[in-house]
Design a protein around this motif. Structure first.
Motif, mmCIF file in Angstrom:
data_model
loop_
_atom_site.group_PDB
_atom_site.id
_atom_site.type_symbol
_atom_site.label_atom_id
_atom_site.label_comp_id
_atom_site.label_asym_id
_atom_site.label_seq_id
_atom_site.Cartn_x
_atom_site.Cartn_y
_atom_site.Cartn_z
ATOM 1 N N GLU A 240 -1.581 3.852 -2.122
ATOM 2 C CA GLU A 240 -1.281 3.965 -0.700
ATOM 3 C C GLU A 240 -0.253 5.062 -0.435
ATOM 4 O O GLU A 240 -0.370 5.818 0.534
ATOM 5 N N SER B 220 -0.955 8.267 1.821
ATOM 6 C CA SER B 220 -0.134 8.526 2.997
ATOM 7 C C SER B 220 0.449 9.932 2.988
ATOM 8 O O SER B 220 0.677 10.528 4.052
ATOM 9 N N VAL C 35 -4.328 7.898 8.182
ATOM 10 C CA VAL C 35 -3.436 7.047 7.392
ATOM 11 C C VAL C 35 -3.107 5.771 8.164
ATOM 12 O O VAL C 35 -3.202 4.656 7.637
#
Length: 398
Positions: free
Chosen positions: A42, A46, A54
């Motif tokens: 993640e 991001s 995102v």
């Protein structure tokens, strides 16, 4: 150089992926293109993608407290390893809805995948098919379901329905899904309207407003019959027509007969968190439920999915197939969920992060990492098969 390993056949030992990685490092100096700790994906996702995609994929409802609760609920359970048990041979295979799968895993329905990678759902479907893992096509996919089915070939695949207001569109979707080889139907109940999602709101980002995630609708004859002009001639009107029918908050348990009337395969209700709702699903003749809170994207302050799972299993585990999603990020998480009584896991965000970061190969890597860790966790805690895991395999940390 980065490692791009070849996918094993479904019959292979998933844990062999670790040896494959080490061998590639020893022989060629290769390392994996993506982390093997899936909780790191993640952060990479991001950093590399724009704020809109995102937020849409990684965001949660309100202050994201339910997404955090999903992790907290899983972390409360701890595995208790047992020693001196013969685990030399392991078998992760499981049967779901009459089909023998290489592991109790499927890829969850995630729509709008083109916002993270141009290859979108077909790339995810191809990766799943190569590994023998069912792919679940979302109603809100960026690619028509027939093209996704073509990418999946003869592999097992399921269809997820956002139940639209328009009865004819609903029937058409079900007919198209069945005709394109989707064997099970997953009906999402927890998204009768979109939740309050600050990360999307702060970016004013909703892909549907741009006609993204509407491919199944815009290619559907029943949907197009409701338009004054073809989609290409008036895309704004097409989007408005979609928004007006996307979901129906007036649905009740009495409406479930419609699904059985128009679908002759297994039907699962997704979004179940209360035991009484699970009992009502069983009483209505459903085949399964998915314990899920939509990854924390719908209701802030809600119960973590893993906290809801034992109650649902106790209520209907002998009557329905109970699957689980929301919060799984590792093979250890998967072991906990199976021990708590789920028959299988739907994996969502992690595979989408893999798609975003490395296309089809990224999805392949994520699934193989998850199942390799699951197999090793299983064996190192003294078990040879998923069915050996029981609540006695765990203790509560609190």
């Amino acid at each position: 150089m980065p490692l791009t390993p070849k996918s094993p056949g479904p019959e292979a030992s998933w844990s062999a992926y670790a040896n494959e990685i080490y061998a590639a490092g020893l022989l060629r100096g290769d390392v994996p293109r993506l982390p093997t700790d899936l909780t790191r994906l993640e952060e990479l996702f991001s950093r590399r993608l724009p704020a809109g995609p995102v937020g849409y994929v990684a965001g949660g409802a309100g202050d994201a407290s339910t997404a955090r609760a999903n992790r907290e609920a899983l972390d409360r359970w701890r595995i208790v390893p047992r020693m001196l048990r013969d685990v030399a041979e392991r078998d992760l295979s499981a049967e779901l809805f009459g089909v023998r799968l290489p592991a109790p895993l499927a890829l969850a329905p995630v729509g709008v995948q083109s916002v993270v990678h141009p290859d979108a759902e077909p790339a995810s479907a191809r990766a799943a098919a190569a590994l023998g893992v069912p792919f679940t096509t979302s109603s809100a996919s960026s690619t028509p379901m027939e093209e996704i089915a073509k990418a999946a070939g003869d592999a097992e695949r399921w269809f997820q329905l956002y139940w639209p207001k328009d009865r004819e569109v609903a029937v058409s979707f079900l007919q198209r899904a069945r005709a394109s080889g989707h064997s099970a139907l997953i009906v999402t109940l927890d998204t009768a309207m979109l939740g309050w999602r600050p990360r999307d709101l702060d970016q004013a980002c909703l892909p549907f407003l741009h006609g993204v995630g509407t491919a199944n609708y815009f290619t559907d004859p029943a949907f197009r019959a409701g338009l004054a002009k073809p989609v290409a001639e008036d895309p704004v009107a097409a989007v408005q027509h979609f928004l007006g029918m996307f979901a129906d908050p007036s649905r009740t348990w009495d409406d479930l007969g419609f699904l059985r009337e128009h679908w002759d395969g297994p039907i699962l209700l997704k979004g179940i968190q209360h035991p009484d709702d699970a009992r009502r699903a069983a009483d209505a003749g459903m085949d399964g439920v998915v314990v899920s809170n939509h990854g924390g994207r719908q209701v802030a302050g809600a119960i973590g999915a893993a906290a809801a799972l034992p109650g649902v299993v106790s209520a209907v585990g002998d009557r329905l197939t109970v699957l689980f999603d929301s919060g799984v990020r590792s093979g250890a998480d998967m072991a906990k969920v199976i021990a708590l009584g789920a028959r299988g896991v739907l994996l969502g965000r992690p595979y989408v992060y893999g798609l975003a970061l490395d296309g089809q190969a990224g999805v392949d890597h994520v699934v193989r990492c998850l199942l390799a860790e699951f197999e090793l966790t299983l064996a190192l805690s003294g078990h040879r098969a998923p069915a050996d895991l029981t609540p006695d395999s765990l203790v509560r940390a609190d």
